[in-house]
Scaffold this motif. Sequence first.
Motif, PDB file in Angstrom:
ATOM      1  N   VAL A  41      27.948   6.360  23.766  1.00 49.50           N
ATOM      2  CA  VAL A  41      28.481   5.521  24.533  1.00 49.50           C
ATOM      3  C   VAL A  41      27.068   5.037  25.337  1.00 49.50           C
ATOM      4  N   THR A  42      26.109   6.035  25.472  1.00 54.11           N
ATOM      5  CA  THR A  42      24.972   5.728  25.994  1.00 54.11           C
ATOM      6  C   THR A  42      24.033   4.511  24.972  1.00 54.11           C
ATOM      7  N   ASP A  43      24.071   4.730  23.867  1.00 52.24           N
ATOM      8  CA  ASP A  43      23.802   3.863  22.824  1.00 52.24           C
ATOM      9  C   ASP A  43      24.266   2.291  23.024  1.00 52.24           C
ATOM     10  N   ILE A  44      25.599   2.473  23.473  1.00 53.71           N
ATOM     11  CA  ILE A  44      26.264   1.195  23.307  1.00 53.71           C
ATOM     12  C   ILE A  44      25.723   0.479  24.548  1.00 53.71           C
ATOM     13  N   ALA A  45      25.653   1.195  25.914  1.00 53.61           N
ATOM     14  CA  ALA A  45      25.034   0.600  27.103  1.00 53.61           C
ATOM     15  C   ALA A  45      23.660  -0.061  26.801  1.00 53.61           C
TER      16      ALA A  45
END
Length: 231
Positions: free
Chosen positions: A95-99
């Motif tokens: 999710v951090t990478d998607i952000a």
Amino acid sequence: MSETLTINTPDGAFSAYVARPKAASAPAIVVIQEIFGVNKVMRDICDGLAAQGFVAICPDLFWRIEPGIDITDQSEAEWKKAFELFNAFDVDAGVTDIAATIAAARKLDGVNGKVGAVGYCLGGLLAFLTATRTDIDAAVSYYGVGIEKHVGEAEKLNHPLLMHIAEKDQFVPPEAQQLILSALKDHPQIEIHIYEGRDHAFAREGGAHYDAADAAKANGRSLTFFQQALA
């Protein structure tokens, strides 16, 4: 027209496949992969979204484990590899990478500032978490696996979320579906559609459970949703 984008984070850099529309300015959609990496299915989805007028971006979310995964669902060895990757995958880091991908998308030339997300399978869970944890403008989840463990996060949802659920999903049993529906069906930002008789990945063209009619129905709903939410 496609290109490769490099996204830099404090943990390192990863790549993303980008497909562009003919329009000079358009909203972006982050396409969140299944357990097979950024493969032809994901690239074709991006190309299809570009043809519909969106800048489509599919980040390599397995880069922390093994960059450049590109496998199919057509052999036992590939399925084994896919589940190994799934089991090693850190959802929170994903999710951090998607952000980071969303932030990069907003700065891309030709993106009008609006960004949506669509995810399938593992990506369906990540699309749900992207909706609750990031500043995404709208998200679509196809047969997300494990959402029932995170339904409490829906209280943080401030933007619209569309969910496609396969009634006979072998990876989301009836009790999990009941948990999801009980917790989310009355949420003002969430729209849920159940596809009766369909199994997991009914929208994956070429897959064992592909159903052309319901895939077209789900994809049509997703297109209308994004056209309204990202206008």
